[in-house]
Design a protein around this motif. Sequence first.
Motif, PDB file in Angstrom:
ATOM      1  N   TRP A 167     -15.490 -10.716   4.242  1.00  0.00           N
ATOM      2  CA  TRP A 167     -14.041 -10.174   4.809  1.00  0.00           C
ATOM      3  C   TRP A 167     -14.475  -8.845   5.465  1.00  0.00           C
ATOM      4  CZ3 TRP A 167     -11.652  -5.642   3.198  1.00  0.00           C
ATOM      5  CH2 TRP A 167     -10.006  -5.562   3.733  1.00  0.00           C
ATOM      6  N   LYS A 168     -15.129  -7.979   4.675  1.00  0.00           N
ATOM      7  CA  LYS A 168     -15.125  -6.590   5.250  1.00  0.00           C
ATOM      8  C   LYS A 168     -16.031  -6.546   6.478  1.00  0.00           C
ATOM      9  CE  LYS A 168     -16.946  -2.183   4.495  1.00  0.00           C
ATOM     10  NZ  LYS A 168     -17.827  -1.282   3.584  1.00  0.00           N
ATOM     11  N   ALA A 195      -1.508   6.519  14.891  1.00  0.00           N
ATOM     12  CA  ALA A 195      -0.347   6.406  13.990  1.00  0.00           C
ATOM     13  C   ALA A 195       0.918   7.078  14.785  1.00  0.00           C
ATOM     14  CB  ALA A 195      -0.435   6.804  12.636  1.00  0.00           C
ATOM     15  N   PRO A 196       1.931   6.375  15.070  1.00  0.00           N
ATOM     16  CA  PRO A 196       3.216   7.072  15.490  1.00  0.00           C
ATOM     17  C   PRO A 196       3.690   8.134  14.285  1.00  0.00           C
ATOM     18  CG  PRO A 196       3.862   4.831  15.054  1.00  0.00           C
ATOM     19  CD  PRO A 196       2.205   5.026  14.697  1.00  0.00           C
ATOM     20  N   GLN A 197       4.478   8.715  14.794  1.00  0.00           N
ATOM     21  CA  GLN A 197       5.054  10.032  13.986  1.00  0.00           C
ATOM     22  C   GLN A 197       6.162   9.232  13.147  1.00  0.00           C
ATOM     23  OE1 GLN A 197       4.546  12.768  13.889  1.00  0.00           O
ATOM     24  NE2 GLN A 197       3.105  12.786  15.758  1.00  0.00           N
ATOM     25  N   GLN A 256      16.718  15.797  17.036  1.00  0.00           N
ATOM     26  CA  GLN A 256      15.508  14.882  16.762  1.00  0.00           C
ATOM     27  C   GLN A 256      16.011  13.559  15.640  1.00  0.00           C
ATOM     28  OE1 GLN A 256      11.796  16.179  15.640  1.00  0.00           O
ATOM     29  NE2 GLN A 256      11.529  17.267  17.351  1.00  0.00           N
ATOM     30  N   ARG A 286      -7.444   1.265  18.045  1.00  0.00           N
ATOM     31  CA  ARG A 286      -6.506   1.388  17.093  1.00  0.00           C
ATOM     32  C   ARG A 286      -5.545   2.423  17.573  1.00  0.00           C
ATOM     33  NH1 ARG A 286      -5.849   0.551  12.173  1.00  0.00           N
ATOM     34  NH2 ARG A 286      -7.168  -1.525  11.726  1.00  0.00           N
ATOM     35  N   GLU A 335     -12.320  -4.780  14.417  1.00  0.00           N
ATOM     36  CA  GLU A 335     -12.174  -3.639  14.779  1.00  0.00           C
ATOM     37  C   GLU A 335     -12.817  -3.187  16.081  1.00  0.00           C
ATOM     38  OE1 GLU A 335     -11.128  -0.647  12.220  1.00  0.00           O
ATOM     39  OE2 GLU A 335      -9.606  -2.204  11.415  1.00  0.00           O
ATOM     40  N   ALA A 364      -3.864  -4.509   2.920  1.00  0.00           N
ATOM     41  CA  ALA A 364      -2.752  -5.149   2.395  1.00  0.00           C
ATOM     42  C   ALA A 364      -1.494  -4.471   2.749  1.00  0.00           C
ATOM     43  CB  ALA A 364      -2.650  -5.761   0.920  1.00  0.00           C
ATOM     44  N   LEU A 404      -7.065  -5.701  -8.345  1.00  0.00           N
ATOM     45  CA  LEU A 404      -7.903  -6.333  -7.429  1.00  0.00           C
ATOM     46  C   LEU A 404      -9.390  -6.316  -8.006  1.00  0.00           C
ATOM     47  CD1 LEU A 404      -6.602  -4.721  -4.121  1.00  0.00           C
ATOM     48  CD2 LEU A 404      -7.086  -7.208  -4.594  1.00  0.00           C
ATOM     49  N   ALA A 435     -25.079  -1.075   7.158  1.00  0.00           N
ATOM     50  CA  ALA A 435     -25.676  -0.846   5.792  1.00  0.00           C
ATOM     51  C   ALA A 435     -26.712  -0.068   5.554  1.00  0.00           C
ATOM     52  CB  ALA A 435     -25.599  -2.051   5.171  1.00  0.00           C
ATOM     53  N   TRP A 464      -5.377 -11.489  -2.124  1.00  0.00           N
ATOM     54  CA  TRP A 464      -5.597 -10.295  -1.939  1.00  0.00           C
ATOM     55  C   TRP A 464      -4.483  -9.761  -1.114  1.00  0.00           C
ATOM     56  CZ3 TRP A 464     -11.290  -9.759  -0.700  1.00  0.00           C
ATOM     57  CH2 TRP A 464     -12.065 -10.358  -1.825  1.00  0.00           C
ATOM     58  N   LYS A 465      -3.554 -10.658  -0.377  1.00  0.00           N
ATOM     59  CA  LYS A 465      -2.484 -10.203   0.514  1.00  0.00           C
ATOM     60  C   LYS A 465      -3.233  -9.679   1.833  1.00  0.00           C
ATOM     61  CE  LYS A 465       0.494  -9.549  -3.166  1.00  0.00           C
ATOM     62  NZ  LYS A 465       0.816  -8.441  -4.351  1.00  0.00           N
ATOM     63  N   VAL A 466      -4.267  -9.979   2.348  1.00  0.00           N
ATOM     64  CA  VAL A 466      -4.832  -9.564   3.401  1.00  0.00           C
ATOM     65  C   VAL A 466      -5.325 -10.832   4.249  1.00  0.00           C
ATOM     66  CG1 VAL A 466      -5.677  -7.181   2.582  1.00  0.00           C
ATOM     67  CG2 VAL A 466      -7.217  -9.439   2.481  1.00  0.00           C
ATOM     68  N   LEU A 477     -13.929  -7.676   9.220  1.00  0.00           N
ATOM     69  CA  LEU A 477     -13.105  -6.677   9.496  1.00  0.00           C
ATOM     70  C   LEU A 477     -13.653  -5.935  10.501  1.00  0.00           C
ATOM     71  CD1 LEU A 477      -9.929  -5.757   8.760  1.00  0.00           C
ATOM     72  CD2 LEU A 477     -11.292  -4.492   7.283  1.00  0.00           C
ATOM     73  N   ILE A 488      -9.302  -3.330   0.318  1.00  0.00           N
ATOM     74  CA  ILE A 488      -8.386  -4.579   0.185  1.00  0.00           C
ATOM     75  C   ILE A 488      -7.070  -4.047   0.234  1.00  0.00           C
ATOM     76  CG2 ILE A 488      -7.770  -6.444  -1.009  1.00  0.00           C
ATOM     77  CD1 ILE A 488     -10.912  -6.749  -1.814  1.00  0.00           C
ATOM     78  N   PHE A 514     -16.086 -10.377  -0.482  1.00  0.00           N
ATOM     79  CA  PHE A 514     -15.605  -9.045   0.152  1.00  0.00           C
ATOM     80  C   PHE A 514     -16.590  -8.778   1.195  1.00  0.00           C
ATOM     81  CE2 PHE A 514     -16.544  -4.578   0.143  1.00  0.00           C
ATOM     82  CZ  PHE A 514     -15.233  -3.944   0.612  1.00  0.00           C
ATOM     83  N   LEU A 573      12.121   9.261  11.931  1.00  0.00           N
ATOM     84  CA  LEU A 573      12.860  10.493  11.907  1.00  0.00           C
ATOM     85  C   LEU A 573      14.332  10.204  11.372  1.00  0.00           C
ATOM     86  CD1 LEU A 573      12.235  12.051  15.562  1.00  0.00           C
ATOM     87  CD2 LEU A 573      10.883  12.558  13.453  1.00  0.00           C
ATOM     88  N   THR A 583       0.559   2.818   8.231  1.00  0.00           N
ATOM     89  CA  THR A 583       0.418   3.255   9.755  1.00  0.00           C
ATOM     90  C   THR A 583       1.761   3.541  10.518  1.00  0.00           C
ATOM     91  OG1 THR A 583      -0.094   0.799  10.243  1.00  0.00           O
ATOM     92  CG2 THR A 583      -1.914   2.538  10.084  1.00  0.00           C
TER      93      THR A 583
END
Lengths: 259, 353, 436, 165
Positions: free
Chosen positions: A231-232, A252-254, C342, A249, A239, D158, D74, A92, A45-47, A235, D154, A228, A257, D164
Amino acid sequence: MEAMFPSIFYYMPPGNILPHQYIVGLVLILAIFAVLASYMRIRSWKVPFTPASVLSAVLFSKGSGGKNQGFGARASTAGKSTFHDIFLLERAGAWCEERIHTLGRGLVLWGFVLLALATVVGFLIDPLGAPDSAVLPVMLLGDVFQGMIALGAAILLLRRLSRHNLRISTDRNTWALQLVLLVLGASGATADLLSIGGFLAGAQVAFLVNIASIVIFFLYAPFSELTFLVWKGSLLMQETLQSESGKGREIAPQPQLGK
Amino acid sequence: MKAPDNPVLVIGAGPAGLQAAKDVAEFGVPVLLVERRKELGGAPIRWSYHTLAPDFRPTEEVMGPLIDFCQSNKNVTVMKGCIVDGYSGRPGDFHVRIKDETTKNITEKVVSSIIVATGFEHFDARVDPRYGYGRMPNVIGINELEIMLKQGRVVGHDGKPPKRVAFIFCVGSRDRSTNPWCCTVCCGVSIKQGIEVKQLLPDSQVYMIYMDIRTIGLWEKLYWESMEKYGINFIRGRVGEVYYTGEKLLVKGEDTLVRGPFEVLFDMVVLAVGIEPGPGTKQAAGALSLSLNEYGFLAPKIPNVHFDSGKEGIFLAGACVAPMSVEEALSEGSAAAMQAVKLGSRLMQKVPV
Amino acid sequence: MADGGVVQLGKDEELELGKEDAKLLETLSSQRKAKFAFGTTEDYLKMLERMKELEKKGEIIVHHVTDDYDPVGVRTLSGRVKKIPTRETWQHKSCGQCGHIPGYISAFYWIMSELGVSYVDDTNQTSCTAWNYYGSGTSNPVALSAVFLRNMHAAYERNAYPLIHCGTSYGDYKECRYLVVMNRDIRERVRAILKKVDRELVIPEELVHYSEWLHVMRQEVAARRKFDMSGVKVAVHAACHTYKLMAEDYTYDENILGGRRPAPTSSIALALGSQLLDYSNWYDCCGFGFRHILTEREIARSFAYFRKIRPIVRETHADVLITHDTGCVTTLDKSQVVPLAQGYRETIPVISDSQFAALAMGAHPFIVCQLQWHIADWKPLLAKMGIDWQAAYEEYKSYLDKVKGGMKPAFIRSPPRHLQPRPHTKAFRVDEPVMS
Amino acid sequence: MSEEEKKRKEKESSAGEEKGKFIIERRYVDDSRIIEPKKLELGGIDMSGRWGTLVLPRTLEDFDTEIYRDVEKLPRGGNIGKCWQCGNCTAVCPVAHAHSEFNPRYLIHIVKMGYTSEIKKHHEAVYLCSGCGLCSAACPKGVDPQGVMIAMSIAFKAHESELTE
C-alpha cells in the motif's frame, strides 16, 4: 548428463495424485486470493487501494495543466520509480543503518521476482516432456533464487536474533513472516538438491514442505506487514506520478474563515 | 531485662507516631501518646484518604490496626486534644508539661524519652491564586478528591460527573514563590487518583499536567499502568492560570514538548497540593527547643539520619522531618521506637552502648 | 544594586544612579537579565514620605489635593487612601484621542458640564512623549521628567488640578515622579531645564487618571441616568499603562470584582446598573503595545482580534466593551475591520467609559459621543439601551447641514479656559461603596 | 557555497517570504499562520495584501483524540498509549537525523494529545519512515514506534480530507 540425472522430477508425487498443472493452478488461485484479501484489508483501513490507483494513473490519467504528460512519460516515471525505489531499494536502503539489512531485504525481493520469472519459464517448458538439458538450467536457476530468498530471510532473522534483548519489541507477525520466507526458500532450494543427491524421500518431504509454505505464505501475506508495504509503496509512487505530471500536492489552502 | 518505669512520650498520632507507640508498647514499655486533635490516625484519617498508593490498599487496613492497638493496649495512655507545652530534665527523667487545649489545664508528666511525630499540612492552594482554588467551582485539591473517591462519587458542583479532568502537579511545591521543595508523594497520589477516577468514570478523559513525574521506586508501576492500562494522558508543562468561564474551567498552560501555549476547557481541575510543615511542628519545635531547617521542617542532626534530633532522648519520625509517604512514615516511627527503647534499656542497666 | 536587578534605595533613601550602577543596569537590561523596575510597594510609600520631606526642605512645591478640589478618597492597591479631586481639574489630554476617538473626550467634557463641575481645557499643554519612550525602548528620564513637570506646572499656575486622560501619560508620569523624587541628580537637572522655561519644580500630591474621576463620580452620573441599562451586558478592558505601571497607585475596591481587577470603569458599569461580565483574557494588552503597533501592525491587529475581541464575544456575549484609554479604544475598535472583511463574525462595539456614561445620561450619540467614527456595529447596543439612533442620526445630518451653512459647531462645548470662583461645599469622604 | 546551493537558497528564501514579507519579524512567524487574501474588499475599499493580513494565534485549543483512537485500532498501532515521550526513538532514527520534519516522538505526541493544528502541519512527514525498526528496538516501553508509524500513516491517509482542508 541424462545418465547422471536419471530424472530430476522423480521425487515429485505421481502426476495422478498432484499433477504439475494443479500446483500451478493452486498457486494462481492463492495469488488471486492474496490480492483480493489485501484489497479488502486495505479498504477496511478506510484508505484507497493505491496499487489500483497507480495502475489507473499510469493507464488512464489525463492530467491537467501545461506539464501534462502522455502515457509514455507516465509509464516511464512509474518504471523509473519502480526500478529505483523498489528494485534498487534506494528509498528503503538509504535509511537502513546496516548494509546487511538492505542486503537481506534485497535478496528476498529479488529472489521472489526471479523465482516468479523462472517458474513462468519452467511452466512454459513442459517439465516432463522437454529434455532435461532444457529444463535443468531453469530448474537450477529456480533453486538459486529460492536460495536467495532463504538467505535473505535468514539474514533478516539473524539480525533480529542478534539484536534481541530485553528492550526489543518488534511485532510477532514480522518474525512469523520472515520464518515462513526462510522455510519457503530453504525447502524449495533443497528439494531439487536432495533429489539430485539421490535422497528421494528427503526431496519429497522438502517438496511438500515447500508447497505447504507457499500456501501459508499466500494465505498469511495479506494479513501481514507486506500489505502495508504494498500500500505504502504504491502510495509513494502515486505521489511521484502526481508530482511528475505537474499536479503535485496542492499547498494546503487556508483554514475555513469565519468558523 | 527490666523495662524502665518512665513512659516514652510520643507526640502526634499519625502513621509515624502510632507505629512508634505500638512498637514501644509491644516491647513492654509504657507509652504516653499525645495528640493535638480529637481523633487518632493523623493525616490519612483526618483527610479521609480513600486508598494508599501504590497498591490501592484501603487506608483503614493500614491505619485501623494501629489505632485499635493504641486505643486498647494497656501500655498506651492516649491524651487527645493535648499539646506538649514545655520540658525540662535529662534523658530518662524528662519533666514535660502537657496542656489540654480546651480546658487549658496543664499536667506534668515524667517521661524517659520523647518521639516527635507531628506530621504535615497540605499546602493551602489559595496562597497561589493563579489556580483559582477557593474562588472557582470544580477546582479542588487532591485531599478533597480523596474524600469524593471514598464516597464513590466524583462529581462537579452541579452534581454531574466530569467528562474531562486535569490534574495539576506541583501546586505549592518546587516554586520559589511558595515552597521550594518537592513533596515526593503528590505525583504518585495524583496518578493513583487518576486511575481511580478512570475506574469510576471510564468515559472520562484524564490529563496529568506535570513538570517531572517523580513516582520513585516501586511507585513507578502506577505511572506505567496509568498510561498503558487506563489511557491517562500526560502533558509536560506548567499551568499559568485557571479561569472559570461560567461553565467550565479554562486551563492555560504550555505543552513544552510542542513548545506552544494551550488553552483547553476542563470540567474539573484537581490540584496536587504539596506537603508543608504544619503549626504542630512549629509549636513542638518551640516547646522542645528543637531546630528547624530553612524550610520549617524539624532539622535532624545529620540530614541523612532522620531520627536523631541532636538532643539526647528526643527522636524524630515522619513527615515533620521531610515530606514522605505513609509507608516511609511507618518505618520512621518504628526506627524512632527502637531508639527510644534502646535508650531506655541503657539507662536502666547503666550499660554504655 | 541588588541581586535581582531591581534598583534599591541607598542608605539615605536616595535612588543614587551612579555611573557604574547605570552601566551595570544597562548591561543587565540589554542581556535581559534585569528589568528596570521601581521597587516595591514599600519603596513607593517611602517615595511619598520623601516627597513630604523635600517639600519641607523647600526643594520642591507639592501641588496638594486641597479641599478646594472636593476630593474623594479611594483605596489603592498599596492599601493607601488616594485623594481624587472632583472639581477644578486641568484636563491633560491624550495626543491620540482627538484624531482617532473624538467622542471619548467630548463625552467626558459633556458629563462634567452636565454635572456642573468646573474644569479647565488648557491650550497650553504638551504631549508627554512617552510614546517615544516606550516605542524606542530607550529612556531619557531627564527629558521625560522635564516634560512631565512642565505640564504639571501649567496646571498649577492655573490653580487647577491635573487630570490625566491618557493611560500612558499617567503611567509615565508616575514613573517620572518616582525618579524625580528619589534621585537628586535627575531632580537638579530637571530643575535647570525648568528654569530655562521660567517654571518651577511642582509635583502633584496625587497623579489622577480620568477613569478614577469617573469612578468617584459614578453615583452622581448614575443619578442622572436617562436609560435603563439593566439589560446591557458589559465587558471591561483596563488599559495596561493605568494599572500595570506603578501598579500600587491605581484604584482597587474590594466590592468591585472582589478587588481582583482594577475598580474604575467596572465600577461605572455597575453603578449605571448594567451587567458586568468577566472574561479570561482580561489581563492581556489590547494589542496596541507600542513596539508592535509601530513595527508589527499585522500582529497587533491580529492579537487585538484573536486574543481580545473573539474570546470576549465567545465568553461573555457582551453588548459592549468599555475601556478607558484612547489607544485601547482605537486598537480594539479599528482592528475589527480586517477580520470582519475576512468573514469572521464575532464583533463587539468598543467605546470609552466616558462615552458609555454619557450615552446613559442621554448625550447625543453622534454630536456628543461621536459614535459614527467607530467601526464595530454600535447599533444593537443603542437599540438595547433604548436610544432611537435613526432619529438621532437624522438630527445629526441636519446639524451637519447647518454647520455647512455656517453654524458654529457645537459638539465640543466651548471649553472653559478659566475657573469660576465658587464656594467650598463638601467635606472629604473616603469612597467605600456598596456593590450595586 | 556552490552556485547551485546559492540558487537553491535564494529560491527557498523568496518562497518563504511570499506571504507577509513586509512584517519586520517575519522569520518568527510560521507560514501557515499568515492569512493574506489576494483579494479582499470591504465597502468598496480594497484591502488586499498587506492591509488585509491577519496572523493566526498559535494557541493549541483542541484535544481531538479521534485520530488517536483510530491509530490504536489499526494494525501495530495499539501500543501508542504507552509512550512517555522519552525520545529514544527519535534519537536512534536515521531518518530524523536527516529530516527535521520527521520526528517519531513528536508525531506520537501530537496524535496522542490530539493537536489537530499540529497534525495538519506535520502529517505528511510520517511517510518518511523507512521501517528500519531501530526505534522499536530502542523503545524502553514497548511502544513499537515503527509499527505506530505504520498505523499513523494509514490513519492520516484515512483522515486526509480533514487534515488538508
